[in-house]
Structure formats: C-alpha cells, structure tokens
Design an enzyme around this catalytic site. Structure first.
Site, PDB file in Angstrom:
ATOM      1  CB  SER A  99      -0.917   0.047   1.221  1.00 55.79           C
ATOM      2  OG  SER A  99      -1.715   1.222   1.154  1.00 55.79           O
ATOM      3  CE  LYS A 129      -3.126  -2.327  -0.502  1.00 57.98           C
ATOM      4  NZ  LYS A 129      -4.094  -1.982  -1.541  1.00 57.98           N
ATOM      5  CG  HIS A 175      -5.225  -0.375   3.474  1.00 53.44           C
ATOM      6  ND1 HIS A 175      -5.308   0.001   2.143  1.00 53.44           N
ATOM      7  CD2 HIS A 175      -4.492   0.578   4.094  1.00 53.44           C
ATOM      8  CE1 HIS A 175      -4.660   1.162   1.978  1.00 53.44           C
ATOM      9  NE2 HIS A 175      -4.156   1.524   3.139  1.00 53.44           N
ATOM     10  CG  ASN A 176      -7.282  -1.207  -0.991  1.00 52.87           C
ATOM     11  OD1 ASN A 176      -6.302  -1.074  -0.237  1.00 52.87           O
ATOM     12  ND2 ASN A 176      -7.172  -1.185  -2.304  1.00 52.87           N
ATOM     13  CD  GLU A 192      -7.382   3.288  -0.758  1.00 45.99           C
ATOM     14  OE1 GLU A 192      -6.395   2.666  -0.321  1.00 45.99           O
ATOM     15  OE2 GLU A 192      -7.719   3.282  -1.952  1.00 45.99           O
TER      16      GLU A 192
END
Ligand code: 6PG
Length: 510
Positions: free
Chosen positions: A140, A212, A215-216, A219
C-alpha cells in the site's frame, strides 16, 4: 572472499516493471539489493534502466534486465527470490507457470505483491505446493510509497518470510518509535534506514491480502466521507474549493491528520491551467474502482459483519457512474428549498462537519477491524491488530496519526471486541457526537447526500442499542413464513410459532 568466488548474480529477480514494479525495484536498489528485472514490455525495462542511470549518477548499475524467464533464473542467486508486480488474476498464474517451465525449483520463492483476491492467494499456495514456495505481500502507498517506503502486509510460508523479512524491513516506510510519526525522505539513493518498518508478518497465506483488502475498504469509506464533507461545504456552506482546501489544511493539524485529508486539500487548491477554473470543477464526477472496496463489502456480508459505511462508499462510486440518469433525474426530482447559510454560522457548521468526519472515521475503523476479527475467527488466523494498525501509520494510503490511537487501544486490550468499546474512542464519540448528529441532520434537511457519514451514525446508534426492532421483524417473518422466534422469557434455543389464522392467535412451542 575473492571476487571470483563472490556470487556475481543478482539478489532478487523482479517481474513486472510497471508503475508499482518500477518503483519497488528502485527502492530495492536504493537499499543495496541487486535486482534483475523482467517485463514483456521492453519499453518499461528501458524506462527503468534510464531512471536508474539518472538516479545513480556515476555509481555502478544496481539494476539489470533480462529478456526471458530462463535468463532471469540464470542471473539471480539460487534458491531464487522472485518478486511479482503483475495485475491480479490470471497474469499471476501465467508468470508462475512460465517460471516453472523455465526451471524454477521447489525451494525457490515467488512473492505476489499485487492486489490479489485473498482467496486466490490461498488457492495458489495449494496449487504450487511442492513446485515453488508461493508467498504474498500486499503493498500500500501508491507509486510514491513503492518508491520511498510502502506499508507491506506479507503472509504465507514462514521460511519464505525469513528470507524476505530483511528485504521488506529495508524498503518499507519507517515510523519514529518515540512519536509514532512517519520518518519520510523522498530522495533517490538516500533511503530512510532508521525507525520502525511498516512491514510485519500478518499470518498464513491469504491473511495478508485480506488485511490489505480491508485497508482498501476503509480507504474507500475514508475518501467518501471526505468527499461528503467537501460536498456540504461546497453546496450548503457556499464555499470555494480554495476555501475548503484551507479548512482541510487546518483539520490536518488535529486528530483528522492523514494523507487523504492532505491530498484532498492539494486537489482542491489546484487550478486547471487550461480553463483557469478549480481543477476539481473540470474533473468528471464519475468514480472508478478496481474492486478491492467491493470485495471488502461482499466479504462483510458473507462473514455477517456490519460494515455499512464501507458498502455505502462502494455504492456511492457506483451511483456516481450513472451520470446520464442523474442528469435526467436532476430535472425531474425535487429537493428541499435551501436557504443560503448566514456567514456568521459557517464556522459553526464547519466545526460540526469536522466532528462528524472524526466520529464517523472511528466507526469506519471499528467496522474494518471488526470485519478482520470475524474473518480471522472463520479462517483460523491469529491477527495482531495493534501491529496491523502500527504498520498502517506510514506508507499506506490510509496513513494517519489516528492509527497510533488504534494501535494503543489494541495494546490496552488485545481482546478488544470492538474499537467503539475502547475507553478513549468511547469518550471521543461521547464528546463529539452532538456535532456529528447536527451535521448529518443539516445535510439531510438541505438535500445533500452523506451516505457514509450517516450510515456510520446509524451503525453507532444500533451498536449501542440494547433493544433493536428485530423483535417486530421476527414477528413479520413468523407471520408470513412461519419462521419461528425465541421468547425473551424462555431459553433462547426454544422456538415458538403463532397460529396467526386461529382465534386468539395461540403461541405454540415448536
Ligand atoms: C494502495 C491503494 C491501491 C488501490 C489503487 C486503486 O493501498 O496503494 O489502495 O492499492 O487499489 O489505487 O484503487 P481503486 O480501487 O480506488 O481503483
């Protein structure tokens, strides 16, 4: 050791010299690793060599290239460490199979650094077992992060991790352990070597790409909420992009400090040279998405973990793409009559928006970490949430001072069942929720969509409610489908049904 005995081959083979790949290669070179790069596109390899030559000046070349998988394996020390930066999906398998055809051995390591779907990573590890060691590391931070320090989320075989740990620790973003602040330097050839690396072993194969993915998802929601605050300031508070950029720069000095707030200010402060209009006004309002936010929302539904603000952020992108329909609807559908805001009230409205964004952000992270917890329970992963928050403090797209507070919360209670129940965050929302509610209500009364800010508020209100209207819902289900229900005054496992069409509607035990 004499030069003739010293192995002149490269330390790492790297396949895929696109935007992320090229920058990861140069980052590896900055940190002393000799890399042999391969890409089907010779132009990309030429651009890589030109960039390396430009950056290293009269220093010896640190990057080599090759023209085939066979040549790559010959030029890299064995057992090979081969890093892939190729599009998610079939390209990953295509490269693995071509490496095997070229002579890759069972003790060679292949590391997928793309935004792969976590279930694909699990399948690949099984598929290639005994043929190669398939490892993954989700990256990232975009191209600048890849070049000068990404956040890295590795997962898979422990031996592979022992081989790549020093490499990832060298190239990862760094944080000052005393302050928790990022240590950043964007100088080719002069990497940050001190500080805590934003790279930590996540767990078994698949877990790194799952983390991840979440995380996105966070985001997406973070970006959406910033856009909603912008929309309210632009439409209801009648502020210019430059005014809003100044507000975001001010917010960036406090608990909302983050990369996404800072780049949003930069976008809003930029003027389009061609039209001399604010750049944001010449950008078409149709959002793209490569899919990781969608994957997160789907997983939350599959796992049964409420993540409404992440899902709303995905829906908001989808609705934005229906520009033609929205243009037609704008001519037909009425909204409320909106009075211009009195200038004297603008500062108060901005303060309310700040608190709304802050409280909703806490809820979004609560949703994301709750999702990782439930998924980990389902998959048998042991995730370290304090460490995950720590490696998100720098390098990644959601990097923010805020992540230190999350890490601290999980350090205080490693079994914290939800971030909202941490004393610090509970107090923060208690202190700021009034403004959150006023900001959401005001936007709603003015007809401005705030799906992420408002869904986070409903998530918070539902989460803190001991009694929810699911009792009526169970009655509905039993009325039309005889789906039965539990009683509050009986053991829960005992089920009941009402004979709705009988006189007196008797309740019978099933
Ligand atoms: C990161 C980013 C990155 C992201 C792409 C496309 O962590 O560096 O999240 O991986 O996937 O920028 O994002 P979209 O899904 O918005 O197209």
């Amino acid at each position: 050791m004499s030069d003739s005995l010293r192995d002149s081959r490269c330390d790492i083979g790297f396949i895929g010299a696109g935007v992320m790949g090229k920058n990861l290669i140069l980052n590896l070179a900055d940190n002393g690793y000799r890399v042999c790069a391969f890409d089907l596109d010779q132009g990309r390899l030429n651009a890589l060599l030109e960039q390396d030559a430009k950056e290293r000046g009269d220093q010896p070349a640190r990057v080599e290239t090759c023209n085939s998988y066979t040549e790559l394996l010959a030029k890299v020390k064995a057992p090979h460490l081969i890093i892939l930066s190729v599009p998610a999906g079939a390209p990953v398998d295509d490269v693995c199979n071509k490496l095997l055809d070229a002579g890759l051995k069972a003790d060679d390591i292949v590391v997928d650094t793309g935004n792969s779907l976590w279930t694909d990573s699990v399948e690949r590890a099984k598929r290639y077992e005994g043929k190669l060691i398939f490892f993954t590391t989700a990256v990232s931070g975009g191209e600048v992060g890849a070049r000068f320090g990404p956040s890295l989320m590795p997962s898979g075989d422990r031996y592979a991790w022992s081989r790549i740990e020093p490499v990832w620790h060298a190239i990862a973003a760094k944080v000052d352990p005393a302050s928790g602040q990022p240590l950043e330097r964007f100088e080719p050839g002069n990497p940050v070597t001190e500080g805590e690396p934003c790279a930590a072993y996540i767990g078994p194969i698949g877990s790194g790409h799952y983390v991840k993915m979440v995380h996105n998802g966070i985001e997406y929601a973070d970006m959406q909420m910033i856009c909603e605050a912008y929309h309210v300031m632009r439409s209801a508070l009648d502020m210019s992009p430059a005014d809003i950029a100044a507000v975001f720069r001010e917010w960036n000095k406090g608990p909302l400090n983050s990369y996404l707030i800072s780049i949003s200010a930069e976008v809003l402060a930029t003027v389009d040279a061609e039209t001399e209009q604010p750049l944001v006004d010449v950008i078409l309002d149709r959002a793209g998405q490569k899919g990781t936010g969608l994957w997160t929302a789907v997983s939350s539904l599959e796992v049964g973990c409420p993540a409404p603000s992440i899902a709303e952020a995905v829906y908001a992108r989808s609705l934005s793409t229906r520009k033609v329909l929205r243009t037609r609807a704008a001519k037909k559908l009425q909204g409320p009559a909106v009075e211009p805001i009195e200038p004297a009230k603008r500062a108060e409205a901005i303060a309310e928006l700040h608190d709304a964004l802050y409280c909703a952000k806490i809820c979004v992270y609560a949703q994301g970490f709750d999702l990782m917890k439930l998924a980990a329970r389902e998959q048998g992963w042991e995730l370290n949430f304090a460490e995950i928050a720590r490696i998100w403090r720098a390098g990644c797209i959601i990097r923010a001072v805020f992540l230190q507070s999350i890490s601290d919360a999980y350090e205080r209670d490693v079994k914290l069942s939800n971030l909202l129940l941490d004393d610090f965050f509970a107090e923060q929302i208690a202190e700021h929720q009034g403004n959150w509610r006023r900001a959401v209500a005001d936007a709603t009364l003015k007809g401005i969509p705030v799906p992420a800010l408002s869904s986070a508020l409903s998530y918070y209100d539902a989460f803190r409610m001991e009694s929810l209207p699911a009792n009526l819902l169970q009655g509905q289900r039993d009325f039309f489908g005889a789906h039965t229900f539990s009683r509050v005054d009986r053991p829960e496992q005992q089920k009941y049904h009402v004979q709705w069409s009988e006189p007196g509607r008797p309740v019978v035990e099933i």
